[in-house]
Design a protein around this motif. Sequence first.
Motif, PDB file in Angstrom:
ATOM      1  N   CYS A 739       1.003  -1.222  -0.030  1.00  0.00           N
ATOM      2  CA  CYS A 739       0.026  -0.103  -0.072  1.00  0.00           C
ATOM      3  C   CYS A 739       0.888   1.262  -0.103  1.00  0.00           C
ATOM      4  CB  CYS A 739      -0.765   0.080   1.158  1.00  0.00           C
ATOM      5  SG  CYS A 739      -1.723  -1.587   1.673  1.00  0.00           S
ATOM      6  N   ILE A 740       0.533   2.104  -0.895  1.00  0.00           N
ATOM      7  CA  ILE A 740       1.445   3.447  -1.051  1.00  0.00           C
ATOM      8  C   ILE A 740       0.379   4.590  -0.920  1.00  0.00           C
ATOM      9  CG2 ILE A 740       2.967   4.950  -2.226  1.00  0.00           C
ATOM     10  CD1 ILE A 740       4.153   2.372  -3.353  1.00  0.00           C
ATOM     11  N   GLY A 741       0.780   5.431  -0.169  1.00  0.00           N
ATOM     12  CA  GLY A 741       0.028   6.622  -0.005  1.00  0.00           C
ATOM     13  C   GLY A 741       0.564   7.924   0.657  1.00  0.00           C
ATOM     14  N   PRO A 742      -0.369   9.013   0.951  1.00  0.00           N
ATOM     15  CA  PRO A 742       0.325  10.036   1.565  1.00  0.00           C
ATOM     16  C   PRO A 742       0.010   9.959   3.168  1.00  0.00           C
ATOM     17  CG  PRO A 742      -1.991  10.528   0.648  1.00  0.00           C
ATOM     18  CD  PRO A 742      -1.633   9.159   0.370  1.00  0.00           C
ATOM     19  N   ASN A 743      -0.809   9.045   3.456  1.00  0.00           N
ATOM     20  CA  ASN A 743      -0.928   8.693   5.109  1.00  0.00           C
ATOM     21  C   ASN A 743      -1.668   7.259   5.324  1.00  0.00           C
ATOM     22  OD1 ASN A 743      -3.776   8.916   5.017  1.00  0.00           O
ATOM     23  ND2 ASN A 743      -3.408  11.036   4.057  1.00  0.00           N
ATOM     24  N   SER A 744      -1.743   6.687   6.606  1.00  0.00           N
ATOM     25  CA  SER A 744      -2.131   5.585   6.762  1.00  0.00           C
ATOM     26  C   SER A 744      -3.788   5.082   6.341  1.00  0.00           C
ATOM     27  CB  SER A 744      -1.875   5.183   8.001  1.00  0.00           C
ATOM     28  OG  SER A 744      -2.807   5.973   8.852  1.00  0.00           O
ATOM     29  N   ARG A 745      -4.298   6.321   6.170  1.00  0.00           N
ATOM     30  CA  ARG A 745      -5.808   6.242   5.708  1.00  0.00           C
ATOM     31  C   ARG A 745      -5.975   6.148   4.043  1.00  0.00           C
ATOM     32  NH1 ARG A 745      -8.775  11.400   7.314  1.00  0.00           N
ATOM     33  NH2 ARG A 745      -7.855  12.193   5.549  1.00  0.00           N
ATOM     34  N   ASP A 746      -5.195   7.143   3.595  1.00  0.00           N
ATOM     35  CA  ASP A 746      -5.509   7.112   2.117  1.00  0.00           C
ATOM     36  C   ASP A 746      -4.428   6.583   1.398  1.00  0.00           C
ATOM     37  OD1 ASP A 746      -7.744   9.078   2.723  1.00  0.00           O
ATOM     38  OD2 ASP A 746      -6.026  10.542   3.041  1.00  0.00           O
ATOM     39  N   LEU A 747      -4.882   5.111   1.120  1.00  0.00           N
ATOM     40  CA  LEU A 747      -3.776   4.021   0.482  1.00  0.00           C
ATOM     41  C   LEU A 747      -4.429   3.655  -0.727  1.00  0.00           C
ATOM     42  CD1 LEU A 747      -2.514   2.598   3.596  1.00  0.00           C
ATOM     43  CD2 LEU A 747      -1.349   4.474   2.254  1.00  0.00           C
ATOM     44  N   THR A 748      -3.537   3.468  -1.818  1.00  0.00           N
ATOM     45  CA  THR A 748      -3.728   2.536  -2.952  1.00  0.00           C
ATOM     46  C   THR A 748      -3.096   1.150  -2.621  1.00  0.00           C
ATOM     47  OG1 THR A 748      -4.008   4.575  -4.110  1.00  0.00           O
ATOM     48  CG2 THR A 748      -3.674   2.340  -5.239  1.00  0.00           C
TER      49      THR A 748
END
Length: 756
Positions: A739-748
């Motif tokens: 999972c990659i994203g700007p924070n722990s909630r908004d992930l792809t």
Amino acid sequence: MNRTSIKYLLALISICLPLLSAAAKDDEAKMNRFIDKLMSKMTLAEKIGQLNLGAGGNPMVINSNLGLEESVAQGFVSSCGGADMNLQRLAVEESRLGIPILFGLDVIHGYATTFPIPLACSCSWNLDLIERSAQIAAKEATSQGISWTWSPMVDIARDPRWGRVAEGAGEDPYLGGLIAQAMVRGYQGKSLDSDSTLLACFKHFALYGAAEGGRDYNTVDMSRWYMYNFYLPPYKAAVEAGCGTGMSSFNVVDGVPATGNEFLLNDLLRGEWGFKGFMVSDANSVAEIGFHRVGDPEEAARLSITAGLDMDMGSRHYLLYLVKLLNEGKITMEMIDTPCRRILEAKYRLGLFDDPYRYLRQKEDPSKSCLLSDSHVAEARKLAGESIVLLKNSEGLLPLKPGLKNVAVIGPIGKDASQLFGTWSCRPDGSKSHTVAQALQTALGEECKVTYSQGCLETEGYGDYYSVDGTEQSASMIEEAVKVANDAEVVIACVGEPSGWSGEVNSRVDISLPPCQKALLKALKETGKPVVVVVMNGRPLVLSDEDAAFSAIVEVWHGGTSAADAISDVLTGKVNPSAKLTMSFPRYKAQIPIFYNHLHTGRPLGEYNPPAFVSKYIDIPLENNSPLYPFGYGLSYNTYEYSNLRVDKTSAKGEEDSIVVSMDVKNNGSLEGKEIVQLYITDLIASTSRPVIELKGFQKLDFKPGETRTVSFTVTPELLKFYGRDLQYDWESGDFELCIGPNSRDLTKVRIRWDK
């Protein structure tokens, strides 16, 4: 570099490494011979004296009531807090064997140049800047005679009611371990031979951040499996970085006080991890074993020395009881000799036997002072700027628009620059510090009038310690603040906690803003003026009301010497905010503890429809069961677009294989900025329950306006490992989500398979 150059370089390394290894062995043998000879001359009382950290006042020694100076002169004190040339002279020139004193101090986030509190620093996710802050702290502290710092605090903390969350790196073991290692490298450098490096001390071993109810000095209880997976990794990371010393904690582990816990100090720390340094108790914690009702004072001393605690800080129990315990056969001479040797080795490695005054000599020459130098202050300002988290900016109030003519700075925490230094400020010097109003006035120039109004008291009727009866006084202050706000184009509302509200013994039941500050914010909102809420604090706060009412909220923490200048840099856009939270912010105090890497439940919210019998609170909306601001969250004046997640392959096999996961990140803004791209992994099926996600990598990258960068992470089986039911650290075959994203909630997410 061409292949021929690489070939010659490798050949040179192959020649030099054995030579360096041989030199290290020679140095070790030389040290051992020196200490063997010294210890052969030491009396039992002198050996026990090396196990005693003498506090100020009147520490007792064996069968006497000697004062501190006479105790040092007789060789009965090993170490002291602070630095004193006379005490070192007494130890070296008047004691029988001339063994030098080791001077320690809580250099937590800087010495004279104060950096942001460690929790704030962790939000920068900038390991280089954090390491540099520790280097500067070491340089300044050693110039004043200090050769040992009781830092870094590496306790994992998930309960913001605990005041000491300010001293650590937050809730994540992976990031916490990296920051622990950066701090150790900064303090100790490549070698303790340098006059500007000092001994580091990881603390509090172990599990202190899990104190029940978030109450300081309270008990801790958790399974071995849980502690190995979530709480122990940062201590282990500090040991692997070569940290020279450690400090025990106040709490119990498995029902046994950590200070006298043989599993922790001998079996785990020295047995499993191979720690070679020495362990010191936290202040008076040997004596406090009795308050845990585990033994009388004599038994407390026996438990501690048997468990492997080398140095007693402040309780004097080693001085009072070890001789009796030895004579009665309850401990052995080896139990005294071994810690004595460890402490002497630390002094030897610091060069104190060659030059006992090497650190103190710098203190005697003010002309060579590096304290609060311009370069140090500039470094503090840079780190403070990268530690400020933009929580909300929904209407684009920030950065402040050019051409402003009148700005109001309002709020009780903005009136005094010293309140921005934070807990455990070592030797704060405000001579180069400013208030927020002063810093903004400088930044905005003479064309803009910056006006300050206190607005209200810091608190009212807030418990015994901070009790203030000032309801009427705050009401009149609010009236004045509203007048100032009505004349302004923009209001900067400075609210939060003073320095003294966080840190040791400053646990709070209610971590929302005090009622008087809420009343002030309400009055400012009613003016209709644009309001930027600037929150100054040492812990996550419950800011749900503020988030609902205001469009711009900035978390600035307690930023140290250059706090106000850094705040001004961010508000005016000189610095584009890039920090990300390392502790989750709850919506309600009843959610505490709340953290991102929790275990799966059998009835998870979001996977059952209708969501009746699931893990949730029934008296709030379903979506509000989550944190207000999650771990890893933080905004920028840019927006960053994440797209095109991909892997170079979807399956792998064996220890040597790897998978590269990549994602395109685009800066859609018009400013240069930094973005912290985060990698998380979910273990979908395992032999034990696993966290919903776990941070396993990050990159803090610079972006030009409009720039797109491909960000890649190499995943190996090392990132898949965890401690199983048998407490063996390994990975298992199975399916995983990257999972990659700007924070722990908004992930792809992308799914992969990995087999052994």
